[in-house]
Structures are given as structure tokens and as C-alpha cells.
Design a protein around this motif. Structure first.
Motif, PDB file in Angstrom:
ATOM      1  N   MET A 162      76.971  47.716 -93.538  1.00  0.00           N
ATOM      2  CA  MET A 162      78.370  48.081 -93.296  1.00  0.00           C
ATOM      3  C   MET A 162      79.353  47.732 -94.417  1.00  0.00           C
ATOM      4  O   MET A 162      80.404  48.346 -94.494  1.00  0.00           O
ATOM      5  CB  MET A 162      78.885  47.391 -92.018  1.00  0.00           C
ATOM      6  N   SER A 168      87.819  47.487 -95.719  1.00  0.00           N
ATOM      7  CA  SER A 168      89.120  46.833 -95.496  1.00  0.00           C
ATOM      8  C   SER A 168      88.888  45.394 -95.039  1.00  0.00           C
ATOM      9  O   SER A 168      87.774  45.019 -94.641  1.00  0.00           O
ATOM     10  CB  SER A 168      89.897  47.594 -94.422  1.00  0.00           C
ATOM     11  N   ALA A 170      90.104  44.098 -92.330  1.00  0.00           N
ATOM     12  CA  ALA A 170      89.815  44.143 -90.886  1.00  0.00           C
ATOM     13  C   ALA A 170      88.354  44.514 -90.637  1.00  0.00           C
ATOM     14  O   ALA A 170      87.704  43.969 -89.740  1.00  0.00           O
ATOM     15  CB  ALA A 170      90.742  45.136 -90.194  1.00  0.00           C
ATOM     16  N   GLU A 171      87.816  45.444 -91.440  1.00  0.00           N
ATOM     17  CA  GLU A 171      86.393  45.780 -91.321  1.00  0.00           C
ATOM     18  C   GLU A 171      85.514  44.578 -91.688  1.00  0.00           C
ATOM     19  O   GLU A 171      84.485  44.332 -91.061  1.00  0.00           O
ATOM     20  CB  GLU A 171      86.040  46.966 -92.218  1.00  0.00           C
ATOM     21  N   VAL A 173      86.255  41.446 -91.322  1.00  0.00           N
ATOM     22  CA  VAL A 173      86.287  40.490 -90.204  1.00  0.00           C
ATOM     23  C   VAL A 173      85.390  40.965 -89.066  1.00  0.00           C
ATOM     24  O   VAL A 173      84.562  40.216 -88.547  1.00  0.00           O
ATOM     25  CB  VAL A 173      87.735  40.287 -89.703  1.00  0.00           C
ATOM     26  N   LYS A 174      85.533  42.231 -88.688  1.00  0.00           N
ATOM     27  CA  LYS A 174      84.711  42.792 -87.607  1.00  0.00           C
ATOM     28  C   LYS A 174      83.231  42.583 -87.898  1.00  0.00           C
ATOM     29  O   LYS A 174      82.460  42.142 -87.056  1.00  0.00           O
ATOM     30  CB  LYS A 174      84.928  44.321 -87.523  1.00  0.00           C
ATOM     31  N   CYS A 175      82.834  42.945 -89.117  1.00  0.00           N
ATOM     32  CA  CYS A 175      81.419  42.877 -89.471  1.00  0.00           C
ATOM     33  C   CYS A 175      80.939  41.431 -89.516  1.00  0.00           C
ATOM     34  O   CYS A 175      79.823  41.130 -89.096  1.00  0.00           O
ATOM     35  CB  CYS A 175      81.182  43.572 -90.808  1.00  0.00           C
ATOM     36  N   ASP A 181      77.463  36.970 -84.292  1.00  0.00           N
ATOM     37  CA  ASP A 181      76.921  37.176 -82.940  1.00  0.00           C
ATOM     38  C   ASP A 181      75.399  37.290 -82.986  1.00  0.00           C
ATOM     39  O   ASP A 181      74.687  36.668 -82.193  1.00  0.00           O
ATOM     40  CB  ASP A 181      77.537  38.437 -82.327  1.00  0.00           C
ATOM     41  N   LEU A 196      87.940  31.181 -89.238  1.00  0.00           N
ATOM     42  CA  LEU A 196      88.166  32.456 -89.912  1.00  0.00           C
ATOM     43  C   LEU A 196      89.390  32.336 -90.809  1.00  0.00           C
ATOM     44  O   LEU A 196      90.428  31.834 -90.382  1.00  0.00           O
ATOM     45  CB  LEU A 196      88.417  33.521 -88.841  1.00  0.00           C
ATOM     46  N   THR A 208      96.533  34.054 -92.737  1.00  0.00           N
ATOM     47  CA  THR A 208      95.723  34.191 -91.531  1.00  0.00           C
ATOM     48  C   THR A 208      94.610  33.170 -91.517  1.00  0.00           C
ATOM     49  O   THR A 208      93.678  33.235 -92.332  1.00  0.00           O
ATOM     50  CB  THR A 208      95.082  35.596 -91.467  1.00  0.00           C
ATOM     51  N   GLU A 210      92.363  31.255 -88.386  1.00  0.00           N
ATOM     52  CA  GLU A 210      92.186  31.181 -86.942  1.00  0.00           C
ATOM     53  C   GLU A 210      90.931  30.384 -86.626  1.00  0.00           C
ATOM     54  O   GLU A 210      89.968  30.405 -87.383  1.00  0.00           O
ATOM     55  CB  GLU A 210      91.992  32.594 -86.348  1.00  0.00           C
ATOM     56  N   LEU A 212      88.311  30.566 -83.670  1.00  0.00           N
ATOM     57  CA  LEU A 212      87.938  31.364 -82.507  1.00  0.00           C
ATOM     58  C   LEU A 212      86.982  30.579 -81.617  1.00  0.00           C
ATOM     59  O   LEU A 212      85.876  30.234 -82.037  1.00  0.00           O
ATOM     60  CB  LEU A 212      87.269  32.671 -82.946  1.00  0.00           C
ATOM     61  N   TYR A 218      89.428  38.541 -78.551  1.00  0.00           N
ATOM     62  CA  TYR A 218      89.002  39.528 -79.536  1.00  0.00           C
ATOM     63  C   TYR A 218      87.508  39.392 -79.826  1.00  0.00           C
ATOM     64  O   TYR A 218      86.773  40.392 -79.851  1.00  0.00           O
ATOM     65  CB  TYR A 218      89.805  39.378 -80.831  1.00  0.00           C
ATOM     66  N   GLN A 221      85.583  40.799 -76.966  1.00  0.00           N
ATOM     67  CA  GLN A 221      85.657  42.262 -76.908  1.00  0.00           C
ATOM     68  C   GLN A 221      84.736  42.901 -77.952  1.00  0.00           C
ATOM     69  O   GLN A 221      84.001  43.849 -77.646  1.00  0.00           O
ATOM     70  CB  GLN A 221      87.103  42.709 -77.143  1.00  0.00           C
ATOM     71  N   VAL A 222      84.785  42.389 -79.174  1.00  0.00           N
ATOM     72  CA  VAL A 222      83.920  42.926 -80.237  1.00  0.00           C
ATOM     73  C   VAL A 222      82.450  42.783 -79.843  1.00  0.00           C
ATOM     74  O   VAL A 222      81.671  43.735 -79.933  1.00  0.00           O
ATOM     75  CB  VAL A 222      84.199  42.221 -81.587  1.00  0.00           C
TER      76      VAL A 222
ATOM     77  N   ARG B 161      67.927  41.789 -78.251  1.00  0.00           N
ATOM     78  CA  ARG B 161      68.934  42.578 -77.550  1.00  0.00           C
ATOM     79  C   ARG B 161      68.317  43.655 -76.661  1.00  0.00           C
ATOM     80  O   ARG B 161      68.849  43.982 -75.611  1.00  0.00           O
ATOM     81  CB  ARG B 161      69.819  43.259 -78.603  1.00  0.00           C
ATOM     82  N   HIS B 231      77.151  53.066 -87.424  1.00  0.00           N
ATOM     83  CA  HIS B 231      78.439  53.252 -88.103  1.00  0.00           C
ATOM     84  C   HIS B 231      79.505  53.771 -87.136  1.00  0.00           C
ATOM     85  O   HIS B 231      80.656  53.346 -87.202  1.00  0.00           O
ATOM     86  CB  HIS B 231      78.280  54.195 -89.308  1.00  0.00           C
ATOM     87  N   PHE B 234      80.521  50.877 -84.926  1.00  0.00           N
ATOM     88  CA  PHE B 234      81.288  49.917 -85.738  1.00  0.00           C
ATOM     89  C   PHE B 234      82.707  50.423 -85.964  1.00  0.00           C
ATOM     90  O   PHE B 234      83.685  49.695 -85.793  1.00  0.00           O
ATOM     91  CB  PHE B 234      80.576  49.701 -87.078  1.00  0.00           C
ATOM     92  N   LEU B 237      85.017  50.064 -82.967  1.00  0.00           N
ATOM     93  CA  LEU B 237      85.389  48.735 -82.490  1.00  0.00           C
ATOM     94  C   LEU B 237      86.844  48.450 -82.835  1.00  0.00           C
ATOM     95  O   LEU B 237      87.342  48.888 -83.864  1.00  0.00           O
ATOM     96  CB  LEU B 237      84.523  47.656 -83.153  1.00  0.00           C
ATOM     97  N   PRO B 238      87.541  47.708 -81.971  1.00  0.00           N
ATOM     98  CA  PRO B 238      88.947  47.399 -82.226  1.00  0.00           C
ATOM     99  C   PRO B 238      89.089  46.524 -83.476  1.00  0.00           C
ATOM    100  O   PRO B 238      88.205  45.727 -83.789  1.00  0.00           O
ATOM    101  CB  PRO B 238      89.358  46.625 -80.977  1.00  0.00           C
ATOM    102  N   GLU B 239      90.201  46.721 -84.189  1.00  0.00           N
ATOM    103  CA  GLU B 239      90.498  45.838 -85.322  1.00  0.00           C
ATOM    104  C   GLU B 239      91.665  44.947 -84.943  1.00  0.00           C
ATOM    105  O   GLU B 239      92.642  45.398 -84.346  1.00  0.00           O
ATOM    106  CB  GLU B 239      90.814  46.670 -86.569  1.00  0.00           C
ATOM    107  N   HIS B 240      91.531  43.692 -85.269  1.00  0.00           N
ATOM    108  CA  HIS B 240      92.594  42.741 -84.943  1.00  0.00           C
ATOM    109  C   HIS B 240      93.766  42.946 -85.896  1.00  0.00           C
ATOM    110  O   HIS B 240      93.593  43.405 -87.022  1.00  0.00           O
ATOM    111  CB  HIS B 240      92.047  41.322 -85.066  1.00  0.00           C
ATOM    112  N   TRP B 242      95.521  40.852 -87.477  1.00  0.00           N
ATOM    113  CA  TRP B 242      95.838  39.699 -88.326  1.00  0.00           C
ATOM    114  C   TRP B 242      96.480  40.169 -89.622  1.00  0.00           C
ATOM    115  O   TRP B 242      95.965  41.089 -90.251  1.00  0.00           O
ATOM    116  CB  TRP B 242      94.572  38.905 -88.636  1.00  0.00           C
TER     117      TRP B 242
END
Lengths: 242, 242
Positions: A162, A168, A170-171, A173-175, A181, A196, A208, A210, A212, A218, A221-222, B161, B231, B234, B237-240, B242
Motif C-alpha cells: 500500500m 498521503s 492519512a494513508e 496512518v491508516k496503513c 493490527d 502515533l 499531531t 496521539e 491510541l 478510530y 473502526q479501521v 483471519r 486496495h 483500503f 477506510l475512513p481517514e482521521h 488529524w
């Protein structure tokens, strides 16, 4: 164990670390693996550490002591490039290991340790380094926009799939959270809370940061949507008629 | 390195192995890690092996030699339970390691090796074992329906999983191929062709055995659709903020 990720993206840097440390599976404690050196408007440096905790803590202690002793001595607060900062950190680790390694080795205690060091000093672009146990180090460039330390394998495939330099923040952070996880599910010795820090290029300050917890909305949810999505994709894949 | 998966599902067993072996990254060769002992209608036994190739090959050689010498000697062809087969294999590995370990250790060569052994002998249900380097072994039961050996970490999260005892054989194959894809992407020393054997419970014969090359259409389709699906999930998925 430990798990930490540092990403060097066009838009800035992302740092994520767990906060579990253990000496054997029955002695688990919390220690923050992230240290931040911030002089707003002038520099932001972040270290993430893995490996022998006495080695990484005391390498940072050595650097801290030098600052208070003499403002002229080179330190993370006054070097003028990230390269010099990485060298200081590597040298401090060498000093600690030279002092302790013989005694640790007698008891078969592993004295290896690694740092991720990233940040920006005014006059430079943001940079990201991996400092090895031996004190040498490498820098993340376009082909390899991230470093991992600690328990790295479980969470590596999703990063490889990814993340690239153009992702970005935000991407990123998500990844990173998905990568955590995967690691936490497969390995008891990595655990929340997750620290984070997102550094926006040229901001020269920490905007920023944080912590968690397990029940962070968040994060939950992810993880939930990722798991549901993966099951949907998996179920939709063709099955061979063997 | 090597990567092998064995799954013990309600409907039968799934075995998947890569075929790369290396002594250092510059000496990579192909060796099949899968051996099949089939007496149609009476028994099917499958071994997957990882670790020191001389140890795993010669453990199997010892078992082969005993068969040809004397039909009364216990062998994988005449034992009446999978438990006895696992013990034979473990004992053969001990014999090889006792013979060789001292010489290997002098040169700092790792003599450890592991086997996955699965199959069915008439009168029993299908069973799956993991035989450790020391010759001891464990059996897959309901909570842990699969074993991995070799380079196991990259491909573990997806198995954790997706797979449970009730998964179908086709789901087991799909998931194993995805687990291989994650491993191959992250680790140069694991590679195609991929050997696949699907054993349907109580069939007591090998009905499905395939060697999947890099360009196998099903393998390519699963990998492509999985990557595209990941992809999509991914990106959704929501982006925070921040």
C-alpha cells in the motif's frame, strides 16, 4: 518484543510504536518507545527504539546528559543536520554497548538494539534513518519509504502493498494501524496502547501526537472495517474446481 | 528459506510448499519440499520439510532404506496409525542429527529442521502433525487447524483471519495461495513453483496434486483480484482528520 514503523513520505513523516516490553512472556510492562525532541519553528526529531531496553534508554540518557553539561557539545538539540543526529545516536549506542556487552553476553542476554530516527531541522527537508545495533545507519529514499523495527514480519506485506513515497499522511496512518493490527493478532508480545506522531513537512513543530488505547474509536473502526472488507474480498475470490 | 503450510480441515487436508532452497542468497536452487507416500485405498501420507536440507532428506532416506530392507520393519508404508508415522519421522531426524550435528556445529551450520506430516491411514480419520527439530511432535486440533514451517510470519495474519476447522478445502487452497503471495512479495528466498496437494477426507488416494508455476492462470487471478480488492477496501477506510 516491540513493533515500530517510521514512514518518510512526500508530505511528511509518520511514526507509530507500541508500548509493550517484555523479558520473557511473564514479565510484560509498558514503556513508551517514542521520544520527541522539539524546538518549535527550528527542529523536530523523533526516535523509536527496539531491542534491549537498557541499551536504547541509556543511549538516549547519554545524549541528554551531554546537553545539560555544556551547550557547545554536539547534541540532538544543536546539530545542524539529521545526518549528524543519526551519527550521534549511533555513537551513543556504541558507547553503551561497549560498556555493557561483555557482562550481558556472560548471561546470554542479547544486547542488540535499533533506532528509527526521523525529523526535520530548519534548512533541510524531512529525513528518516534506521540506526543499527552496531551504530551504523541508513536513510530511507524513494524506493524504500518506510522502516520497521522489532517484530516486523507480520505487518510487512500490507506496507509493501500500500505505501509509496506519494502516499498521503492519512494513508500512511491508516496503513500503519492495519500493519499493527496484523502484528498484534499474531504476536502476544506486541500490544496497545499505540503511540502515533504525524509530522507535516516544513511545519517544524509537532501538531499531531496521539496515544491510541485498545478501545480508541478510530482504531476500532479501521480494524473492524478492514476485517469485514478482507472477508468480503476473500469470499468473492474464485475457487478452483480441483 | 522455505515456506510450507499444512491445514487440517473437517473436509480433509491441504498441503502447500514452495520449492526454493538456498545457502546464502547467491546459491538458490529448486528442491521439492513435498513427499507423498500413497497406497491407494489404504493410506496417503504427505511430508513437507523446512530447515537443513541434508537433515530432512536423509531422515526420509533412512525411512526409505528400511522399507526396502525388510517388510517387517516399521516404516511409513506399514505403520497402522499417523501417530506411529510421526514418531518414526521424529526418530529418523534424531538419528541424522546425532550423526551430523557435531560436524555442522563446528562450522556454525544450523542443523535444525522441521516436518509437517499429514495424511490418513485406513481405520483412522485424517490427522496432521508438526515434527520439531528435536524429534518431538504435536498434532493440529480444533483450535489450531494449521501448521506452518520455514518463513512463517509474513503469511500468518491472513491464515489467522480466514481459516478455521470448518473452512472448505477450496477456501483452504485460496487462503494458502494468498499467504504464499504475501510471503513471496516480502522475502526473496521463498519462490514459485508452488506444490499443492489437496486430500479429501476418507478418499485414501491422491486426487489433486498440482505444481503451480509463476504464470499459472488461477494463481495469477487470485493474486490479482486479492490485490485489487485490498486496495479498494483500503481506500474506502475512513481517514482521521488529524
Amino acid at each position: 518484543m516491540t513493533y515500530c514503523i517510521g514512514m518518510g513520505l512526500e508530505k511528511g513523516l509518520v511514526f507509530v510504536s507500541d508500548s509493550r516490553t517484555n523479558a520473557g512472556i511473564d514479565k510484560i510492562a509498558r514503556f513508551e518507545k517514542m521520544r520527541v525532541f522539539e524546538n518549535p519553528g527550528e527542529r523536530v526529531l523523533v526516535t523509536l527504539s527496539a531491542g534491549n531496553l537498557s541499551v536504547t534508554q541509556n543511549a538516549l540518557n547519554l545524549l541528554d546528559m551531554r546537553i545539560s553539561k555544556d551547550a557547545q557539545t554536539a547534541s540532538l538539540w544543536n546539530v545542524t543536520s539529521m545526518y549528524e543526529a543519526a551519527r550521534l545516536l549511533g555513537d551513543a549506542m556504541r558507547e553503551v554497548r561497549e560498556h555493557d556487552e561483555k557482562y550481558l553476553r556472560e548471561k546470554n542476554i542479547d544486547s542488540t538494539a535499533t533506532f528509527i530516527l526521523g525529523g526535520q531541522i530548519a534548512g533541510e527537508t524531512p529525513r528518516l534513518f534506521l540506526v543499527y545495533s552496531e551504530g551504523n545507519f541508513i536513510e530511507a529514499l524513494n524506493d524504500t519509504p518506510y522502516f520497521q523495527i522489532g517484530e516486523i514480519k507480520y505487518g510487512k506485506p500490507i506496507l509493501d502493498r500500500m505505501i509509496n513515497r506519494h502516499s498521503s499522511l492519512a494513508e500512511g496512518v491508516k496503513c500503519a494501524l492495519i500493519s499493527f493490527d496484523a502484528t498484534i493478532r499474531s504476536n502476544l508480545s506486541v500490544g496497545a496502547p499505540i503511540d502515533l506522531l504525524v509530522y507535516r513537512a516544513d511545519s517544524l513543530r509537532v501538531e499531531t501526537r496521539e496515544r491510541l488505547m485498545d478501545d480508541d474509536p478510530y482504531l476500532a473502526q479501521v480494524n473492524r472495517e478492514w476485517d469485514q472488507g478482507l472477508h468480503s474480498v476473500f469470499n468473492a475470490l474464485p475457487e478452483h474446481d480441483w
